[in-house]
Design a protein around this motif. Sequence first.
Motif, PDB file in Angstrom:
ATOM      1  N   ILE A   1       7.815  -3.615  -6.172  1.00  0.00           N
ATOM      2  CA  ILE A   1       7.983  -2.162  -6.220  1.00  0.00           C
ATOM      3  C   ILE A   1       8.213  -1.614  -7.534  1.00  0.00           C
ATOM      4  CG2 ILE A   1       8.795  -0.679  -4.595  1.00  0.00           C
ATOM      5  CD1 ILE A   1       9.381  -2.651  -2.519  1.00  0.00           C
ATOM      6  N   ASN A   2       9.023  -1.607  -8.637  1.00  0.00           N
ATOM      7  CA  ASN A   2      10.287  -0.810  -9.239  1.00  0.00           C
ATOM      8  C   ASN A   2       9.151  -0.964 -10.475  1.00  0.00           C
ATOM      9  OD1 ASN A   2      12.242  -0.295  -7.966  1.00  0.00           O
ATOM     10  ND2 ASN A   2      12.898  -2.228  -8.761  1.00  0.00           N
ATOM     11  N   HIS A   3       7.729  -2.411 -10.366  1.00  0.00           N
ATOM     12  CA  HIS A   3       7.187  -2.205 -11.610  1.00  0.00           C
ATOM     13  C   HIS A   3       5.758  -1.094 -11.399  1.00  0.00           C
ATOM     14  CE1 HIS A   3       4.250  -3.380 -14.656  1.00  0.00           C
ATOM     15  NE2 HIS A   3       3.900  -4.255 -13.669  1.00  0.00           N
ATOM     16  N   HIS A   4       5.301  -0.598 -10.442  1.00  0.00           N
ATOM     17  CA  HIS A   4       4.517  -0.105 -10.005  1.00  0.00           C
ATOM     18  C   HIS A   4       4.713   1.061 -10.031  1.00  0.00           C
ATOM     19  CE1 HIS A   4       2.401  -3.978  -8.562  1.00  0.00           C
ATOM     20  NE2 HIS A   4       1.359  -3.238  -9.300  1.00  0.00           N
TER      21      HIS A   4
ATOM     22  N   ALA B   1       1.157  -1.244   0.236  1.00  0.00           N
ATOM     23  CA  ALA B   1       0.139  -0.307  -0.118  1.00  0.00           C
ATOM     24  C   ALA B   1       0.884   0.996  -0.159  1.00  0.00           C
ATOM     25  CB  ALA B   1      -0.908   0.028   1.426  1.00  0.00           C
ATOM     26  N   ILE B   2       0.142   1.981  -1.197  1.00  0.00           N
ATOM     27  CA  ILE B   2       0.959   3.436  -1.049  1.00  0.00           C
ATOM     28  C   ILE B   2      -0.024   4.589  -0.246  1.00  0.00           C
ATOM     29  CG2 ILE B   2       1.972   5.641  -2.509  1.00  0.00           C
ATOM     30  CD1 ILE B   2       2.326   3.354  -4.034  1.00  0.00           C
ATOM     31  N   MET B   3       0.634   5.072   0.563  1.00  0.00           N
ATOM     32  CA  MET B   3       0.341   6.172   1.509  1.00  0.00           C
ATOM     33  C   MET B   3       0.477   6.943   2.399  1.00  0.00           C
ATOM     34  SD  MET B   3      -1.153   3.481   4.837  1.00  0.00           S
ATOM     35  CE  MET B   3      -1.999   4.299   5.437  1.00  0.00           C
ATOM     36  N   ARG B   4      -0.219   8.177   2.200  1.00  0.00           N
ATOM     37  CA  ARG B   4      -0.025   9.486   2.693  1.00  0.00           C
ATOM     38  C   ARG B   4       0.408   9.580   4.286  1.00  0.00           C
ATOM     39  NH1 ARG B   4      -3.699  12.793  -0.741  1.00  0.00           N
ATOM     40  NH2 ARG B   4      -1.884  13.951  -2.238  1.00  0.00           N
ATOM     41  N   PRO B   5       1.560  10.234   4.407  1.00  0.00           N
ATOM     42  CA  PRO B   5       1.208  10.491   6.651  1.00  0.00           C
ATOM     43  C   PRO B   5       0.429  10.450   6.752  1.00  0.00           C
ATOM     44  CG  PRO B   5       3.138  11.837   4.979  1.00  0.00           C
ATOM     45  CD  PRO B   5       1.983  11.497   4.264  1.00  0.00           C
ATOM     46  N   GLN B   6      -0.339  10.848   6.739  1.00  0.00           N
ATOM     47  CA  GLN B   6      -2.238  11.192   7.589  1.00  0.00           C
ATOM     48  C   GLN B   6      -2.605   9.902   7.688  1.00  0.00           C
ATOM     49  OE1 GLN B   6      -1.415  12.414   4.658  1.00  0.00           O
ATOM     50  NE2 GLN B   6      -0.152  14.598   5.798  1.00  0.00           N
ATOM     51  N   GLY B   7      -2.231   8.885   6.638  1.00  0.00           N
ATOM     52  CA  GLY B   7      -2.835   7.485   6.537  1.00  0.00           C
ATOM     53  C   GLY B   7      -3.997   7.325   6.214  1.00  0.00           C
ATOM     54  N   GLU B   8      -4.015   8.034   4.882  1.00  0.00           N
ATOM     55  CA  GLU B   8      -4.474   7.824   3.073  1.00  0.00           C
ATOM     56  C   GLU B   8      -4.309   7.003   2.652  1.00  0.00           C
ATOM     57  OE1 GLU B   8      -6.232  10.230  -0.481  1.00  0.00           O
ATOM     58  OE2 GLU B   8      -5.295  10.902   1.350  1.00  0.00           O
ATOM     59  N   ILE B   9      -5.108   6.050   2.273  1.00  0.00           N
ATOM     60  CA  ILE B   9      -4.277   4.997   1.210  1.00  0.00           C
ATOM     61  C   ILE B   9      -4.618   5.023  -0.330  1.00  0.00           C
ATOM     62  CG2 ILE B   9      -4.300   2.768   0.201  1.00  0.00           C
ATOM     63  CD1 ILE B   9      -5.091   1.349   2.755  1.00  0.00           C
ATOM     64  N   GLN B  10      -3.649   5.193  -1.230  1.00  0.00           N
ATOM     65  CA  GLN B  10      -3.560   6.334  -2.463  1.00  0.00           C
ATOM     66  C   GLN B  10      -3.300   4.827  -3.403  1.00  0.00           C
ATOM     67  OE1 GLN B  10      -0.789   9.059  -2.379  1.00  0.00           O
ATOM     68  NE2 GLN B  10      -1.611  10.351  -2.619  1.00  0.00           N
ATOM     69  N   GLN B  11      -2.466   3.394  -3.573  1.00  0.00           N
ATOM     70  CA  GLN B  11      -3.062   2.970  -3.792  1.00  0.00           C
ATOM     71  C   GLN B  11      -2.383   1.250  -3.801  1.00  0.00           C
ATOM     72  OE1 GLN B  11      -3.387   3.810  -7.073  1.00  0.00           O
ATOM     73  NE2 GLN B  11      -2.577   5.661  -7.213  1.00  0.00           N
ATOM     74  N   ARG B  12      -3.461   0.392  -3.522  1.00  0.00           N
ATOM     75  CA  ARG B  12      -2.652  -0.959  -3.690  1.00  0.00           C
ATOM     76  C   ARG B  12      -2.696  -2.032  -4.239  1.00  0.00           C
ATOM     77  NH1 ARG B  12      -8.117  -2.476   0.425  1.00  0.00           N
ATOM     78  NH2 ARG B  12      -6.881  -3.970   0.012  1.00  0.00           N
ATOM     79  N   TRP B  13      -1.891  -2.999  -3.917  1.00  0.00           N
ATOM     80  CA  TRP B  13      -2.643  -4.312  -5.148  1.00  0.00           C
ATOM     81  C   TRP B  13      -1.574  -5.264  -4.195  1.00  0.00           C
ATOM     82  CZ3 TRP B  13       1.941  -0.420  -4.902  1.00  0.00           C
ATOM     83  CH2 TRP B  13       2.939  -0.816  -4.420  1.00  0.00           C
ATOM     84  N   SER B  14      -1.368  -6.868  -4.721  1.00  0.00           N
ATOM     85  CA  SER B  14      -0.705  -7.705  -3.832  1.00  0.00           C
ATOM     86  C   SER B  14      -0.284  -8.879  -5.214  1.00  0.00           C
ATOM     87  CB  SER B  14      -1.697  -8.624  -2.962  1.00  0.00           C
ATOM     88  OG  SER B  14      -2.749  -8.893  -3.624  1.00  0.00           O
ATOM     89  N   ILE B  15       0.593  -9.303  -4.570  1.00  0.00           N
ATOM     90  CA  ILE B  15       1.147 -10.660  -5.598  1.00  0.00           C
ATOM     91  C   ILE B  15       0.911 -12.129  -4.244  1.00  0.00           C
ATOM     92  CG2 ILE B  15       2.355  -9.081  -6.488  1.00  0.00           C
ATOM     93  CD1 ILE B  15       5.243 -10.064  -4.807  1.00  0.00           C
ATOM     94  N   GLN B  16       1.081 -12.901  -4.952  1.00  0.00           N
ATOM     95  CA  GLN B  16       1.570 -14.358  -4.502  1.00  0.00           C
ATOM     96  C   GLN B  16       3.118 -14.183  -4.526  1.00  0.00           C
ATOM     97  OE1 GLN B  16      -0.388 -17.336  -7.586  1.00  0.00           O
ATOM     98  NE2 GLN B  16      -0.744 -18.517  -5.595  1.00  0.00           N
ATOM     99  N   THR B  17       2.763 -14.794  -3.145  1.00  0.00           N
ATOM    100  CA  THR B  17       4.381 -15.501  -1.876  1.00  0.00           C
ATOM    101  C   THR B  17       5.202 -16.601  -2.767  1.00  0.00           C
ATOM    102  OG1 THR B  17       3.284 -14.263  -0.195  1.00  0.00           O
ATOM    103  CG2 THR B  17       5.692 -15.489   0.003  1.00  0.00           C
ATOM    104  N   ASP B  18       6.200 -16.235  -3.634  1.00  0.00           N
ATOM    105  CA  ASP B  18       6.800 -17.570  -3.982  1.00  0.00           C
ATOM    106  C   ASP B  18       7.400 -18.358  -2.673  1.00  0.00           C
ATOM    107  OD1 ASP B  18       8.058 -19.524  -5.856  1.00  0.00           O
ATOM    108  OD2 ASP B  18       8.532 -18.306  -6.954  1.00  0.00           O
ATOM    109  N   VAL B  19       6.828 -19.848  -2.360  1.00  0.00           N
ATOM    110  CA  VAL B  19       7.741 -19.966  -1.389  1.00  0.00           C
ATOM    111  C   VAL B  19       8.712 -20.798  -1.983  1.00  0.00           C
ATOM    112  CG1 VAL B  19       6.212 -19.317   0.421  1.00  0.00           C
ATOM    113  CG2 VAL B  19       6.163 -21.642  -0.274  1.00  0.00           C
ATOM    114  N   LEU B  20       8.454 -21.278  -2.935  1.00  0.00           N
ATOM    115  CA  LEU B  20       9.141 -22.614  -3.657  1.00  0.00           C
ATOM    116  C   LEU B  20      10.870 -21.927  -3.516  1.00  0.00           C
ATOM    117  CD1 LEU B  20       6.894 -23.343  -6.544  1.00  0.00           C
ATOM    118  CD2 LEU B  20       7.166 -24.557  -4.274  1.00  0.00           C
TER     119      LEU B  20
END
Length: 321
Positions: A53-56, A20-39
Amino acid sequence: MIADPKLLGIDLGGTTTKFAIMRPQGEIQQRWSIQTDVLNDGNNIIPNIIDSINHHLQLYQMSAKQFQGIGIGTPGSVDYQTGMVDSAFNLNWDRPMALKEQIELHTNIPVQVENDANVAALGERWLGAGKNADNVAFVTLGTGVGGGIIINGQIVHGQGGSAGEIGHMTINPQGYRCTCGKRGCLETVASATGIVHVARDYAQEYAGDSELKASLDNGDDLTAKDVFDLAKQNDPLALKVTHVVCDQLGLALSIVAVTINPQYIIIGGGVSNAGDFLLQRVRESYNRYVFSSVKKTTTLTLATLGNEAGVIGAASLILNK
């Protein structure tokens, strides 16, 4: 000074990694998720986080300079000096992993690393049920039982990083064996798996009429949610099981309360979705066990942020720094 500074919160879990990309006041501006590859012994996890991170940042036309920092909540043991993570077995990390160093190197953004239960505590304290109070305890009832303790606005780590391990408080020395090797830990009765264990145990000796007993005798796959749902329908065995669970949890939280006397003790995690039914019964036991002057000043309450507590708390690590 950065104009409109951003925080990036990351909640690293065994199946999903949330951002989540947030402002210091607590507002979420962008959010996303990926699968955790534990292999591959979990060796893909850190490169995948860096790539995401770099892609987003590219996608949102943002640069590293716009960020005050990245906060990460992770399972396992954290070395707070180096940001190394060890013993995160659900990530297949049975050796130290350079989480902070690698992400800083490849994103050019400063990184803070913290234990996942602690970041959930920080999230609930900042924007959830803790109402930004200085002193808060958080207990999360999931597959296991985790916790976080915040005193004067700061997470308490303790000498070896084990402060807040509420799940391994012994509440019944003759109780069930815990995965940690001890007997009678809170986790053995109040976690999702613990509740099912209690239900199976009590069903063996229960002779009355009960849908829960019939299900267990049938060999059905039952969850903690099923047990609480049946208790809400006044199933006698389910009521007995939830009474035991809530009583033990109330006892454990009364000990937390008398030890640190926080303004709020927040109950979160999947089991807390049982809502007021759970809270009311835990409160009854808690009120029976707790020291009277603590009862007046410490409030038991349910978490409000759900799955977002982790990313929000992770982002707040940067503010606390």
